[in-house]
Design a protein around this motif. Structure first.
Motif, short mmCIF file in Angstrom:
data_model
loop_
_atom_site.label_atom_id
_atom_site.label_comp_id
_atom_site.label_asym_id
_atom_site.label_seq_id
_atom_site.Cartn_x
_atom_site.Cartn_y
_atom_site.Cartn_z
N GLU A 55 3.39 -26.45 55.93
CA GLU A 55 2.22 -25.87 55.28
C GLU A 55 1.56 -26.78 54.24
O GLU A 55 0.33 -26.80 54.12
N HIS A 56 2.33 -27.55 53.49
CA HIS A 56 1.79 -28.16 52.28
C HIS A 56 0.57 -29.04 52.54
O HIS A 56 -0.49 -28.87 51.92
N GLY A 57 0.69 -30.00 53.44
CA GLY A 57 -0.41 -30.91 53.69
C GLY A 57 -1.65 -30.20 54.20
O GLY A 57 -2.78 -30.55 53.82
N ALA A 58 -1.45 -29.22 55.05
CA ALA A 58 -2.59 -28.46 55.56
C ALA A 58 -3.28 -27.71 54.44
O ALA A 58 -4.52 -27.61 54.41
N ALA A 59 -2.50 -27.16 53.51
CA ALA A 59 -3.09 -26.47 52.36
C ALA A 59 -3.89 -27.43 51.49
O ALA A 59 -4.94 -27.07 50.94
#
Length: 401
Positions: free
Chosen positions: A286-290
């Motif tokens: 999730e982190h990079g996409a967020a």
């Protein structure tokens, strides 16, 4: 079990990277891996990325599962960035899922091809990105190469169109949307038009790999060929990476886009991609996409990101031009002309494998055996050293035509 495993071939890029790490020479120069480096040799975190991460940390959002398509806001943002937002445009009949970087998108879409067109041949350029053929063949697909460059090192328009005229109606053609890896040689706008006409006439499906948009002629210009194809063809596949243009290499952020003849067809393909993801990694991180979503949905952050991306692009372009100029001053006009018209992070030096080995052993300059070097990894003060090394290994008369 393991004793029955035959010795597998090692990945050549990581073999060279390991050799570089073991090289004790202080002047060694790593031009192997495709990462952007500043003048200190570091791969910086972009200012917009840092700010987005601060905002995400302050929000302290939940770490619960996102679902098989990943971050749906990211998917919408990437669709808008790649295909545009105009009413009635290609995005209306497209679907996207978040993937584990661009490589994950390539693999998911390769699995979709195998499931829907198991007898299809996937055509790739020769040379191609080093991982294209392995990913496609691992998905069970038949892969066939077609030439990319002409005798002068430019895009071989006539040759490419001639070879792709033999592609069948069930076939897929993998094209890099901009900044061709490894050659740096891109089709001109009229060449892209001709490729679109070939696809419509022959019925083959374009499969566009977008990994370097923003680092060639600018973000919008780099996306124009993909958008033009999307407006012309009924079906299309697009693999998107956020590694290079957002600097999110280790966060593994990407997306797989499917363009269908109708919105319904695209939704069916989205479900197929979700099912394929479920059996491979379930759902992406999730982190990079967020981070990407936060940037693309905020006017200020988006402007900051695009400004920094443009600075990166300008630095790469300038370094290539300076390298060409120094080579020309050293009497290597042929090599200089070839390099000067290439785009993006990579260039192909007109050197043999033996000459690239000499660059590595005699000058501590690391590039691939095929001649690819990462222009984005050259500190400005090392450009003359690289040019002198190229001149030394090519001999007194090479490239001076």
């Amino acid at each position: 079990m393991l004793e029955l495993l035959p010795p597998p071939p090692a990945d050549p890029l990581w073999v060279l990277t390991d050799a570089f790490g073991a090289d004790a020479r202080s002047e060694r120069l790593d031009l192997v891996l495709g990462v952007y480096r500043d003048e200190t040799g570091r791969t910086p975190v972009m200012a917009a990325v840092r700010e987005a991460e601060i905002r995400l940390a302050e929000r302290s959002a939940s770490k619960e599962y996102r679902g098989l398509s990943g971050n749906t806001a990211f998917n919408r943002a990437v669709l808008a960035m790649v295909l545009g937002t105009g009413p009635g445009g290609p995005a209306d009949r497209a679907a996207a899922v978040q993937t584990v970087a661009g490589s994950g998108a390539l693999r998911l879409l390769a699995d979709l091809i195998h499931r829907t067109r198991p007898g299809a041949t996937v055509w790739i350029s020769e040379p191609a990105y080093v991982n294209h053929r392995p990913i496609l063949e691992a998905a069970g697909l038949t892969v066939r190469g077609f030439g990319w460059r002409d005798a002068e090192g430019g895009f071989d328009t006539e040759g490419v169109l001639r070879e792709l005229a033999r592609a069948g109606r069930d076939d897929v053609v993998l094209l890099q949307g901009c900044c061709h890896n490894p050659t740096g040689v891109d089709p001109l706008p009229q060449d892209w038009q001709a490729l679109a006409e070939s696809a419509v006439r022959g019925g083959w499906i374009p499969f566009v790999d977008l990994a370097y948009h923003g680092l060639g002629d600018g973000l919008e210009a780099d996306l124009l060929p993909t958008r033009m194809l999307a407006e012309r063809v009924p079906e299309m596949l697009i693999a998107v990476s956020c590694s290079k243009n957002f600097g999110l290499y280790s966060d593994r952020v990407g997306g797989a886009i499917v363009l269908g003849a109708s919105a319904g067809a695209a939704r069916h393909a989205e479900t197929a991609l979700q099912n394929a993801a479920r059996t491979q990694y379930s759902m992406p991180p999730e982190h990079g996409a967020a981070v990407v979503t936060t940037i693309l949905e905020d006017d200020g952050l988006r402007a900051s990101w695009r400004a920094e991306l443009e600075l990166m692009r300008g630095r790469i372009t300038t370094h290539r031009a300076v390298l060409a100029a120094v080579l020309s001053d050293l009497g290597r006009a042929g090599e200089a002309r070839t390099l000067a018209r290439q785009k993006g992070m990579f260039s192909m030096l007109p050197l043999t494998g033996e000459q690239m080995l000499r660059l590595r052993t005699e000058f501590a300059i690391y590039g691939t055996a095929a001649g690819r070097v990462n222009i984005a990894g050259i500190p400005e003060h090392r450009i003359p050293c690289l040019a002198r090394g190229i001149a030394a290994v090519t001999g007194p008369s090479a490239g001076s035509a």
